[in-house]
Design a protein around this motif. Structure first.
Motif, PDB file in Angstrom:
ATOM      1  N   SER A   5       8.928  -9.609 -11.904  1.00 56.45           N
ATOM      2  CA  SER A   5       7.984 -10.618 -12.362  1.00 56.45           C
ATOM      3  C   SER A   5       7.315 -11.087 -10.784  1.00 56.45           C
ATOM      4  CB  SER A   5       8.593 -12.041 -12.796  1.00 56.45           C
ATOM      5  OG  SER A   5       9.466 -12.584 -11.798  1.00 56.45           O
ATOM      6  N   PHE A   6       6.121 -11.148 -10.933  1.00 54.45           N
ATOM      7  CA  PHE A   6       4.945 -11.465  -9.888  1.00 54.45           C
ATOM      8  C   PHE A   6       4.261 -12.857 -10.080  1.00 54.45           C
ATOM      9  CE2 PHE A   6       5.504  -6.978  -9.434  1.00 54.45           C
ATOM     10  CZ  PHE A   6       5.924  -6.737  -8.216  1.00 54.45           C
ATOM     11  N   ASP A   7       4.032 -13.480  -8.978  1.00 49.59           N
ATOM     12  CA  ASP A   7       3.379 -14.977  -9.050  1.00 49.59           C
ATOM     13  C   ASP A   7       1.894 -14.567  -9.164  1.00 49.59           C
ATOM     14  OD1 ASP A   7       2.364 -17.360  -8.917  1.00 49.59           O
ATOM     15  OD2 ASP A   7       3.208 -17.742  -7.021  1.00 49.59           O
ATOM     16  N   PRO A   8       1.378 -14.861 -10.195  1.00 48.13           N
ATOM     17  CA  PRO A   8      -0.194 -14.505 -10.250  1.00 48.13           C
ATOM     18  C   PRO A   8      -0.959 -15.251  -9.264  1.00 48.13           C
ATOM     19  CG  PRO A   8       0.797 -15.158 -12.451  1.00 48.13           C
ATOM     20  CD  PRO A   8       1.813 -15.391 -11.466  1.00 48.13           C
ATOM     21  N   ASP A   9      -0.555 -16.414  -8.869  1.00 52.56           N
ATOM     22  CA  ASP A   9      -1.338 -17.095  -7.867  1.00 52.56           C
ATOM     23  C   ASP A   9      -0.953 -16.380  -6.438  1.00 52.56           C
ATOM     24  OD1 ASP A   9      -2.178 -18.977  -9.407  1.00 52.56           O
ATOM     25  OD2 ASP A   9      -0.225 -20.306  -9.235  1.00 52.56           O
ATOM     26  N   ALA A  10      -0.032 -15.903  -6.259  1.00 53.95           N
ATOM     27  CA  ALA A  10       0.138 -15.089  -5.029  1.00 53.95           C
ATOM     28  C   ALA A  10      -0.743 -13.983  -5.025  1.00 53.95           C
ATOM     29  CB  ALA A  10       1.607 -14.643  -4.844  1.00 53.95           C
ATOM     30  N   ILE A  11      -0.776 -13.124  -6.220  1.00 54.86           N
ATOM     31  CA  ILE A  11      -1.747 -11.934  -6.257  1.00 54.86           C
ATOM     32  C   ILE A  11      -3.501 -12.471  -5.986  1.00 54.86           C
ATOM     33  CG2 ILE A  11      -2.793 -10.243  -7.816  1.00 54.86           C
ATOM     34  CD1 ILE A  11       0.059  -9.992  -9.152  1.00 54.86           C
ATOM     35  N   LEU A  14      -3.632 -12.944  -2.335  1.00 52.44           N
ATOM     36  CA  LEU A  14      -3.880 -11.645  -1.677  1.00 52.44           C
ATOM     37  C   LEU A  14      -5.252 -11.100  -1.904  1.00 52.44           C
ATOM     38  CD1 LEU A  14      -0.334  -9.900  -2.388  1.00 52.44           C
ATOM     39  CD2 LEU A  14      -1.417 -10.849  -0.083  1.00 52.44           C
ATOM     40  N   ALA A  15      -5.782 -11.437  -3.050  1.00 48.44           N
ATOM     41  CA  ALA A  15      -7.060 -10.684  -3.116  1.00 48.44           C
ATOM     42  C   ALA A  15      -8.237 -11.503  -2.584  1.00 48.44           C
ATOM     43  CB  ALA A  15      -7.210 -10.798  -4.908  1.00 48.44           C
ATOM     44  N   LYS A  16      -8.062 -12.766  -2.384  1.00 47.51           N
ATOM     45  CA  LYS A  16      -8.801 -13.573  -1.766  1.00 47.51           C
ATOM     46  C   LYS A  16      -8.941 -13.079  -0.206  1.00 47.51           C
ATOM     47  CE  LYS A  16      -9.963 -18.391  -0.379  1.00 47.51           C
ATOM     48  NZ  LYS A  16      -9.396 -19.949  -0.213  1.00 47.51           N
ATOM     49  N   THR A  21     -11.422 -10.963   4.585  1.00 47.05           N
ATOM     50  CA  THR A  21     -11.106 -10.169   5.797  1.00 47.05           C
ATOM     51  C   THR A  21     -11.718  -8.956   5.622  1.00 47.05           C
ATOM     52  OG1 THR A  21      -8.798  -9.375   4.980  1.00 47.05           O
ATOM     53  CG2 THR A  21      -8.999 -11.326   6.240  1.00 47.05           C
ATOM     54  N   ASP A  22     -12.500  -8.554   4.498  1.00 48.69           N
ATOM     55  CA  ASP A  22     -13.073  -7.201   4.326  1.00 48.69           C
ATOM     56  C   ASP A  22     -12.094  -6.110   4.384  1.00 48.69           C
ATOM     57  OD1 ASP A  22     -15.330  -5.899   3.428  1.00 48.69           O
ATOM     58  OD2 ASP A  22     -16.036  -5.263   5.540  1.00 48.69           O
ATOM     59  N   LEU A  23     -10.767  -6.516   3.902  1.00 54.41           N
ATOM     60  CA  LEU A  23      -9.898  -5.168   4.074  1.00 54.41           C
ATOM     61  C   LEU A  23     -10.136  -4.410   2.599  1.00 54.41           C
ATOM     62  CD1 LEU A  23      -6.753  -7.127   5.643  1.00 54.41           C
ATOM     63  CD2 LEU A  23      -8.039  -5.267   6.530  1.00 54.41           C
ATOM     64  N   SER A  24      -9.440  -3.203   2.679  1.00 58.91           N
ATOM     65  CA  SER A  24      -9.588  -2.590   1.384  1.00 58.91           C
ATOM     66  C   SER A  24      -8.159  -2.510   0.800  1.00 58.91           C
ATOM     67  CB  SER A  24      -9.986  -1.049   1.533  1.00 58.91           C
ATOM     68  OG  SER A  24      -9.090  -0.488   2.328  1.00 58.91           O
ATOM     69  N   GLU A  25      -7.066  -2.947   1.228  1.00 52.28           N
ATOM     70  CA  GLU A  25      -5.872  -3.191   0.691  1.00 52.28           C
ATOM     71  C   GLU A  25      -4.931  -3.919   1.259  1.00 52.28           C
ATOM     72  OE1 GLU A  25      -3.037   0.750   0.858  1.00 52.28           O
ATOM     73  OE2 GLU A  25      -5.103   1.110   0.166  1.00 52.28           O
ATOM     74  N   ILE A  26      -3.841  -4.513   0.747  1.00 53.21           N
ATOM     75  CA  ILE A  26      -2.932  -5.150   1.219  1.00 53.21           C
ATOM     76  C   ILE A  26      -1.582  -4.839   0.327  1.00 53.21           C
ATOM     77  CG2 ILE A  26      -1.879  -7.464   1.689  1.00 53.21           C
ATOM     78  CD1 ILE A  26      -4.431  -8.729   1.880  1.00 53.21           C
ATOM     79  N   GLU A  27      -0.499  -4.554   1.050  1.00 55.30           N
ATOM     80  CA  GLU A  27       0.767  -4.369   0.300  1.00 55.30           C
ATOM     81  C   GLU A  27       1.895  -5.145   1.073  1.00 55.30           C
ATOM     82  OE1 GLU A  27       3.638  -0.585  -0.680  1.00 55.30           O
ATOM     83  OE2 GLU A  27       1.780  -0.147   0.499  1.00 55.30           O
ATOM     84  N   LEU A  28       2.545  -5.955   0.213  1.00 62.20           N
ATOM     85  CA  LEU A  28       3.785  -6.782   0.374  1.00 62.20           C
ATOM     86  C   LEU A  28       5.076  -6.027   0.051  1.00 62.20           C
ATOM     87  CD1 LEU A  28       2.453 -10.193   0.083  1.00 62.20           C
ATOM     88  CD2 LEU A  28       2.727  -8.998   2.229  1.00 62.20           C
ATOM     89  N   GLU A  32      13.518  -5.036  -2.939  1.00 64.75           N
ATOM     90  CA  GLU A  32      13.209  -3.894  -3.787  1.00 64.75           C
ATOM     91  C   GLU A  32      11.960  -4.021  -4.629  1.00 64.75           C
ATOM     92  OE1 GLU A  32      14.972  -1.023  -4.084  1.00 64.75           O
ATOM     93  OE2 GLU A  32      16.214  -1.995  -2.340  1.00 64.75           O
ATOM     94  N   SER A  33      11.154  -5.256  -4.318  1.00 63.76           N
ATOM     95  CA  SER A  33       9.768  -5.659  -4.912  1.00 63.76           C
ATOM     96  C   SER A  33       8.518  -5.129  -3.936  1.00 63.76           C
ATOM     97  CB  SER A  33       9.732  -7.016  -5.201  1.00 63.76           C
ATOM     98  OG  SER A  33      10.789  -7.344  -6.284  1.00 63.76           O
ATOM     99  N   ARG A  34       7.704  -4.734  -4.675  1.00 63.88           N
ATOM    100  CA  ARG A  34       6.502  -4.306  -3.791  1.00 63.88           C
ATOM    101  C   ARG A  34       5.098  -4.823  -4.621  1.00 63.88           C
ATOM    102  NH1 ARG A  34       5.734   1.623  -1.891  1.00 63.88           N
ATOM    103  NH2 ARG A  34       7.498   0.850  -0.557  1.00 63.88           N
ATOM    104  N   ILE A  35       4.321  -5.132  -3.722  1.00 60.77           N
ATOM    105  CA  ILE A  35       2.937  -5.913  -4.462  1.00 60.77           C
ATOM    106  C   ILE A  35       1.975  -5.217  -3.544  1.00 60.77           C
ATOM    107  CG2 ILE A  35       1.409  -7.841  -4.883  1.00 60.77           C
ATOM    108  CD1 ILE A  35       3.548  -9.642  -4.925  1.00 60.77           C
ATOM    109  N   ARG A  36       0.827  -4.335  -4.037  1.00 57.41           N
ATOM    110  CA  ARG A  36       0.004  -3.741  -3.524  1.00 57.41           C
ATOM    111  C   ARG A  36      -1.264  -4.218  -4.197  1.00 57.41           C
ATOM    112  NH1 ARG A  36      -2.905   1.100  -4.621  1.00 57.41           N
ATOM    113  NH2 ARG A  36      -4.107   1.861  -2.442  1.00 57.41           N
ATOM    114  N   VAL A  37      -2.276  -4.703  -3.475  1.00 54.54           N
ATOM    115  CA  VAL A  37      -3.482  -5.106  -3.976  1.00 54.54           C
ATOM    116  C   VAL A  37      -4.738  -4.353  -3.329  1.00 54.54           C
ATOM    117  CG1 VAL A  37      -4.942  -7.227  -4.428  1.00 54.54           C
ATOM    118  CG2 VAL A  37      -2.654  -7.505  -4.436  1.00 54.54           C
TER     119      VAL A  37
END
Length: 156
Positions: A5-11, A14-16, A21-28, A32-37
């Motif tokens: 389960s991921f926190d939609p506000d956290a996602i 990350l998108a913000k 920052t003009d980055l193309s991706e962020i991964e946390l 054992e959990s991984r979020i990649r935006v």
């Protein structure tokens, strides 16, 4: 994905950060959990690059010395002497605006000599000549977005 389960506000946060920052991706990664935006390049940039190609093809066959040649569609990364981009970014032919370019058409270069810069994530990366030789083609203009593996110039 049951159990994750991921926190939609956290996602959203990350998108913000990606936009700001003009980055193309962020991964946390946490335990054992991984979020990649990730986000893709704006469509407008792709359209501008494609729209510019016909204008470049209409350029005169003989360019004056120091002007990049434009027949990049004829050169692939597998072309002998082609120097391909090692990363996605923006290519620059000079160390700063108004400065002399690193290379010009017909210039002799030594192996390991800096031939251009590629800016990726606010970092300027020196691209060095993989071999000694003569610059016979420059396939990009300064400030051009480049893709991984895209041919940038030819050293014969």
């Amino acid at each position: 994905m049951s159990g994750l389960s991921f926190d939609p506000d956290a996602i959203r946060a990350l998108a913000k950060i990606l936009r700001e920052t003009d980055l193309s991706e962020i991964e946390l990664v946490q335990n054992e959990s991984r979020i990649r935006v990730a986000r893709s390049a704006p469509v407008q940039q792709v359209v501008q690059t494609v729209a510019a190609a016909p204008a470049l093809a209409a350029a005169p066959a003989e360019a004056p010395a120091g002007v990049p040649t434009t027949a990049s569609e004829e050169v692939t990364a597998a072309t002998p002497g082609a120097v391909a981009s090692p990363m996605v970014g923006v290519a620059y032919l000079a160390p700063e605006p108004g400065a002399a370019p690193f290379i010009t058409l017909g210039a002799r270069v030594a192996q390991g000599q800096t031939v251009l810069l590629i800016e990726a994530m606010k970092t300027f990366n020196q691209i060095k000549a993989p071999r000694a030789g003569t610059v016979t083609r420059i396939l990009i203009e300064s400030g051009t977005p480049v893709e991984f593996g895209e041919p940038l110039l030819v050293i014969e």
